[in-house]
Every structure is written in structure tokens, then in C-alpha cells.
Design a protein around this motif. Sequence first.
Motif, PDB file in Angstrom:
ATOM      1  N   HIS A  90       0.836  -1.204   0.000  1.00 12.13           N
ATOM      2  CA  HIS A  90       0.000   0.000   0.000  1.00 12.13           C
ATOM      3  C   HIS A  90       0.869   1.252   0.000  1.00 12.13           C
ATOM      4  O   HIS A  90       0.547   2.242  -0.677  1.00 12.13           O
ATOM      5  N   GLN A 217      -9.348  -5.321  -2.789  1.00 13.58           N
ATOM      6  CA  GLN A 217      -8.203  -5.618  -1.933  1.00 13.58           C
ATOM      7  C   GLN A 217      -8.172  -7.120  -1.668  1.00 13.58           C
ATOM      8  O   GLN A 217      -9.204  -7.722  -1.366  1.00 13.58           O
ATOM      9  N   SER A 219      -5.181  -9.306   0.246  1.00 14.61           N
ATOM     10  CA  SER A 219      -3.831  -9.277   0.783  1.00 14.61           C
ATOM     11  C   SER A 219      -3.760 -10.130   2.036  1.00 14.61           C
ATOM     12  O   SER A 219      -4.647 -10.938   2.321  1.00 14.61           O
ATOM     13  N   GLY A 254      -4.828  -1.736  -2.911  1.00 21.14           N
ATOM     14  CA  GLY A 254      -6.082  -1.971  -3.601  1.00 21.14           C
ATOM     15  C   GLY A 254      -7.151  -0.942  -3.314  1.00 21.14           C
ATOM     16  O   GLY A 254      -8.329  -1.176  -3.585  1.00 21.14           O
TER      17      GLY A 254
END
Length: 306
Positions: A90, A217, A219, A254
Motif C-alpha cells: 500500500h 483488496q 492481501s 487496492g
Amino acid sequence: MTLKFARLGAAGNEQPVVIAQDAQGEKYFSLTSLTKDLDGGFLASDGIARTREALDAGQLEEISADGLRIGAPVTRPANVIAIGLNYAAHAAESGVTPPEVPVAFLKPANTISGPFDAAPIPPTSEKYDWEVELAIVIGKEASYVSSVEEAAEYIAGYAVANDLSERDFQMNGPAGQWTKGKTLPGSTPLGPWLVPASDVDTANLGLRTRVNGEIRQDSNTSDMVFDAPTIVHHLSQYMVLEAGDVIITGTPEGVALSGRFPFIQPGDVIELEIDGLGVQRQEYYRAGTGKRAGAGKRAGASLANA
């Protein structure tokens, strides 16, 4: 036995419950014989351990939770502390180097909302953004904690959070305005559950965000720059963490700020989940228009499987 603590009922009138699983499946038990609410006092007085003991002794009343609104799993904390840029990927998508020490900022406690409540987009917002985050709930007062290892003892449990962020308010201008971009009404949906720290391995948790069913997203907490005990230890050197305080620990890559996705629009449905901690879902509407999204998910079997 894995426990899940939740608060069910109309906003401002939630009742504390614990969800436990046996051979017949998930069951809901009232906690009103132990506490008026899931708050710092309950956590600081070994509430989680007392709940386990009461369940084992058959002292808690089983209830039906069908149709009840799901509130945030802890009542209004004294502090909501947020950590920025805490996932390496990020930080990269934001165009910055991962920080060498945790970046912290505060959010008002009144930003916390239920995990399925309708979510307002600010009237003038054009860049409202999602951020799935692992939330820490503090279990006892922490000040000048001596080590990272000791810091783990101050964590009561974990939950899912959404750190909604208005990027124009946050980033515009030479100095930036993080407080203005991060403290909007309803901008910290929390829950559906609080899961005790002893039941969670935060080193390897998948985190996901879906917007209108599409993954944004996807992760893992293994990408965190600073893990949960490190964050608690660090913050305790600068402020007193009180039982019931919430720390949201940063978001993975994301987000819409990356430029890869459009920002949140009225009518969008966003689902956020973390492995073992459940799923939250918000439908978005434009504040100030007189139009609101649906009431959101209710408890019962739907909550047990969230």
C-alpha cells in the motif's frame, strides 16, 4: 472453544452476547448477567475469561438473535487510534517508502458504526475510499509498556474495521488534512465480532474488500510493516491506552486512491472481510439528499456465517 463477542439491537440500545459453537452449531448467549455492555470495564475485569467460565458452568441464558441489528462489537471507546501506511504494498501504491516508525493519527469515537449499517458519503465528496483493516481492542490500561512481547498481553481481541477516507479532504493542499479526511460521520464501521486474541494468529490473516462483488483488496497481514504487539508497544510510549480503546492497523493495497478503481458512489455495496473475524457489508448513500440505503444485515444464522 472459539468465542465471538457481539452487540445486538437498535443503535444506542445494543445488548451484549457471546456466540459459541458446539456439536449442534452456533449458539447465542446473553451476557447481561455479567455486564451491561461490551466495554472497557468488562474487558479490564477479565470479562473474556469470566465468559468462558460461565459458559462451561452453564450459567448463561441461550437466546434467539433472529432479526436483531448487529452493532459494533465494543461500545464507544475512549480512543480510536489509526496507523497509516502499514502495508508495504500500500505504501508503494501511494508512492511513498514504508515508514521506519508507526505513523499514527486519531479518529473520533463517534465515527464508529455498525458493520452492516447504511453508510453516508459526505455531501460534497467525490473521492470517498474504502480501507479494510485489522482492528485491535485493548484489554487493560497500557502506558510505557516495557517490551513488544509484553505488549501482546494488553490486547483483548481483534475485529474487522473499515477506515473510510475522503481523499480530497485528506490530501489536498501542501500540508494535507488527515483529520478532515478521516473523521467523517460513520467512517469507521466495526465488526461484526470481537474475537479474543488467544484465538487469532495475526501473522497470517487474509484481508479482502469487494465492491459490488468485485475484488479490490486481496492481501495478507504478513505484508504489515509493524505487527499488532509492536504497534501497541509503540503507542504506549506516547499515550495511555485504555481498556476498550480501538486501534486500526492500516490497510493493504487496492484502494481507489491507487488510481486503479473508481471511488465509492451512491448505491455501491462494499464487503470487507478478514479470515476468522467475519464479514461486514455497507450500502452507500449520499448524505443530505434524504435518501438512505437499506437497513443492512440482521443477526441470527446470517451473522454466524458472516
